[in-house]
Design an enzyme around this catalytic site. Structure first.
Site, mmCIF file in Angstrom:
data_model
loop_
_atom_site.group_PDB
_atom_site.id
_atom_site.type_symbol
_atom_site.label_atom_id
_atom_site.label_comp_id
_atom_site.label_asym_id
_atom_site.label_seq_id
_atom_site.Cartn_x
_atom_site.Cartn_y
_atom_site.Cartn_z
ATOM 1 N N ASN A 111 19.536 32.629 40.095
ATOM 2 C CA ASN A 111 20.007 33.005 41.425
ATOM 3 C C ASN A 111 19.467 34.367 41.872
ATOM 4 O OD1 ASN A 111 21.544 30.709 41.143
ATOM 5 N ND2 ASN A 111 23.459 31.686 41.754
ATOM 6 N N ARG A 166 10.901 39.427 67.665
ATOM 7 C CA ARG A 166 9.871 38.750 66.872
ATOM 8 C C ARG A 166 8.936 39.748 66.201
ATOM 9 N NH1 ARG A 166 8.243 34.844 71.762
ATOM 10 N NH2 ARG A 166 8.425 36.912 72.723
ATOM 11 N N LYS A 178 22.832 47.187 39.547
ATOM 12 C CA LYS A 178 23.275 46.494 38.335
ATOM 13 C C LYS A 178 23.384 47.424 37.141
ATOM 14 C CE LYS A 178 20.678 42.387 39.798
ATOM 15 N NZ LYS A 178 21.756 41.673 40.462
ATOM 16 N N GLY A 204 23.027 36.835 39.386
ATOM 17 C CA GLY A 204 22.706 38.261 39.370
ATOM 18 C C GLY A 204 21.319 38.535 38.824
ATOM 19 N N ASP A 218 26.881 28.184 47.054
ATOM 20 C CA ASP A 218 26.944 29.235 46.034
ATOM 21 C C ASP A 218 28.381 29.783 45.969
ATOM 22 O OD1 ASP A 218 25.919 31.083 44.193
ATOM 23 O OD2 ASP A 218 25.361 32.529 45.757
ATOM 24 N N HIS A 219 28.950 29.843 44.779
ATOM 25 C CA HIS A 219 30.290 30.410 44.583
ATOM 26 C C HIS A 219 31.376 29.801 45.473
ATOM 27 C CE1 HIS A 219 29.090 33.555 41.751
ATOM 28 N NE2 HIS A 219 28.015 33.731 42.495
ATOM 29 N N HIS A 237 25.999 40.942 40.063
ATOM 30 C CA HIS A 237 25.462 40.790 41.415
ATOM 31 C C HIS A 237 25.076 42.138 42.035
ATOM 32 C CE1 HIS A 237 27.879 36.877 41.448
ATOM 33 N NE2 HIS A 237 26.640 36.511 41.647
HETATM 34 P P1 13P Z 1 21.527 39.051 42.963
HETATM 35 O O1 13P Z 1 22.538 39.922 43.642
HETATM 36 O O2 13P Z 1 21.052 39.662 41.678
HETATM 37 O O3 13P Z 1 20.399 38.671 43.833
HETATM 38 O O4 13P Z 1 22.292 37.704 42.517
HETATM 39 C C1 13P Z 1 22.545 36.692 43.458
HETATM 40 C C2 13P Z 1 23.461 35.642 42.933
HETATM 41 O O5 13P Z 1 23.778 35.548 41.766
HETATM 42 C C3 13P Z 1 23.982 34.681 43.931
HETATM 43 O O6 13P Z 1 24.886 33.775 43.384
HETATM 44 O O1 G3H Z 2 26.803 35.863 44.869
HETATM 45 C C1 G3H Z 2 26.626 36.537 45.872
HETATM 46 C C2 G3H Z 2 25.477 36.224 46.755
HETATM 47 O O2 G3H Z 2 24.547 37.282 46.675
HETATM 48 C C3 G3H Z 2 25.960 35.969 48.166
HETATM 49 O O3 G3H Z 2 26.495 37.110 48.729
HETATM 50 O O4 G3H Z 2 28.750 36.484 49.588
HETATM 51 O O5 G3H Z 2 27.484 38.453 50.522
HETATM 52 O O6 G3H Z 2 26.745 36.106 51.020
HETATM 53 P P1 G3H Z 2 27.429 37.039 50.051
HETATM 54 ZN ZN ZN Z 3 26.202 34.522 41.934
#
Ligand code: 13P
Ligand code: G3H
Ligand code: ZN
Ligand code: NA
Length: 304
Positions: A250, A277, A181, A208, A82-83, A177
Site C-alpha cells: 500500500n 490545468r 514514519k 504504510g 482501503d481500511h 502510515h
Molecule cells: P503510506 O502512508 O506509507 O503511503 O501507506 C498507505 C497505506 O497503507 C494505505 O492503506
Molecule cells: O491508510 C491511510 C491511507 O493513506 C488513506 O488515508 O484516510 O486520509 O484517505 P485517508
Molecule cells: Zn493502510
C-alpha cells in the site's frame, strides 16, 4: 477488465512479484495510475479510503474508477476499499462495484476482529469480492514508546485465517502510515513475513509502505513547503518482503508528496498561472512517475 483482487494477488504470488496498491481521491490520480499501469503493463490495484469516498461523495469516485477500467480494458484492475471499518462501509463499496474490500477491525479485541471479519467474508464472497483483513497494530518497532505496537502473532494469524476464510492478510511488521514514519533507517520484521507466509498460505499485505523519498520532500520544501525530515520504507525492504510472501504493497503518501511538489513548483516558478490545468497536469504526471517507479521496483511491470 475489472477483476477480483484475489486474481491479481494469486498471480503475483505465483510469479514472485508484488503489486502496488495506490490510493486515489480524484480524477488526476486515477488517470495517473492507470496511465502508469498501461505504460509499464502492470496489473492495477486502485484503492480508496473511506475518506476518499466521502471527499468524492461516493458516486463520483465510482464513475472515475469505472472510467479507468473502460479506458484500459487490457489491464487487470481491482477496485479496492482501503481500511473499511464495519460491514456497512463494506456493503457500500460492494454496491458501488468494488471488486475487493479491506475490513480493518484490528483495533478491536482478537475475538471481535474474528467475528467482524468473518461477517464481511461471508457477505463479500457471495458477490465474488475479495476480502483483506488486518491483524496487529502498525508502528515503528524501535521508536514506539507507547508500547502499543503489536506485531502480528503467527499463531494468531494461522487461527485467524482458518476461522475467517479471509483472502489476504495485512500484517504489522513495523511500518506505519504517513510521511513521518521513522527518524532513521527503519528496522522491519521481514523474518516475520516469512514465518507467517509459510503457515497461512495466503498473500500478505504491507501497509504504510511509502518510501518518503528525500527528493520529493526537498522539492516540496524548495517551493515553499515545510515538511520535517523523516525516513520511509526503503524499496529494498519491500523487495525483501515480496520475496517472503507479501503481494500487495500500500502506497499513498509518496503519491501525495509527488503531486504537491509538482504543483508547488508551478505556483513558485510561474505565479502568473491560474488555469488549474497548468498545475494539475504536472501534478498528474508526477503521480504517474511515482506509480511507474513502484510498479517497476515491486516487480508487477510486465505482468498485465
Ligand atoms: P503510506 O502512508 O506509507 O503511503 O501507506 C498507505 C497505506 O497503507 C494505505 O492503506
Ligand atoms: O491508510 C491511510 C491511507 O493513506 C488513506 O488515508 O484516510 O486520509 O484517505 P485517508
Ligand atoms: Zn493502510
Ligand atoms: Na491495526
Amino acid at each position: 477488465p475489472l477483476v477480483p483482487l484475489k486474481q491479481i494477488l494469486d498471480n503475483a504470488i505465483a510469479g514472485g512479484y508484488g503489486v502496488p496498491a495506490l490510493n486515489v481521491n480524484n480524477m488526476e490520480a486515477i488517470q495517473a495510475i492507470s496511465a502508469a499501469a498501461k505504460k509499464v503493463k502492470s496489473p492495477l490495484i486502485v484503492q480508496a479510503s473511506r475518506g476518499a469516498l466521502k471527499y468524492t461523495n461516493l458516486i463520483f469516485l465510482k464513475h472515475l474508477m469505472m472510467a479507468a477500467s473502460e479506458e484500459n480494458p487490457e489491464i487487470p484492475m481491482a477496485l479496492h476499499l482501503d481500511h473499511g471499518d464495519n460491514i456497512e462501509s463494506v456493503k457500500t463499496a460492494i454496491d458501488l462495484g468494488f471488486t475487493s474490500v479491506m475490513i480493518d477491525a484490528s483495533h478491536h479485541s482478537y475475538e471481535e476482529n474474528v467475528r467482524i471479519t468473518k461477517e464481511v467474508v461471508d457477505y463479500a464472497h457471495q458477490f465474488g469480492v475479495t476480502v483483506e483483513a488486518e491483524l496487529g497494530t502498525l508502528g515503528g518497532i524501535e521508536e514506539d514508546i507507547s508500547g502499543e505496537v503489536q506485531l502480528t502473532d503467527p499463531d494468531q494469524a494461522v487461527d485467524f485465517v482458518k476461522t475467517t476464510g479471509v483472502d489476504c492478510l495485512a500484517v504489522a511488521i513495523g511500518t506505519s502510515h504517513g510521511a513521518y514514519k521513522f527518524k532513521s533507517e527503519p528496522k522491519l520484521a521481514i523474518d516475520l513475513v516469512k514465518t507467517i507466509s509459510d503457515r497461512v498460505h495466503i498473500p500478505l499485505v504491507m501497509h504504510g509502505s511509502s518510501s518518503v523519498p528525500i527528493e520529493l520532500r526537498e522539492q516540496i520544501n524548495k517551493y515553499g513547503g515545510a515538511m520535517p525530515d523523516a525516513c520511509g520504507v526503503p524499496i529494498s525492504a519491500i523487495q525483501a518482503a515480496v520475496k517472503n510472501g507479501v503481494a500487495k504493497i500500500n502506497v499513498d503518501t509518496d503519491l501525495r508528496m509527488a503531486m504537491t511538489g509538482a504543483i508547488r513548483k508551478v505556483f513558485a516558478e510561474q505565479p502568473d498561472k491560474f488555469d488549474p490545468r497548468d498545475y494539475l497536469r504536472p501534478g498528474r504526471d508526477a503521480i504517474q512517475a511515482q506509480a511507474e517507479i513502484k510498479m517497476t521496483a515491486f516487480g508487477s511491470a510486465g505482468h498485465a
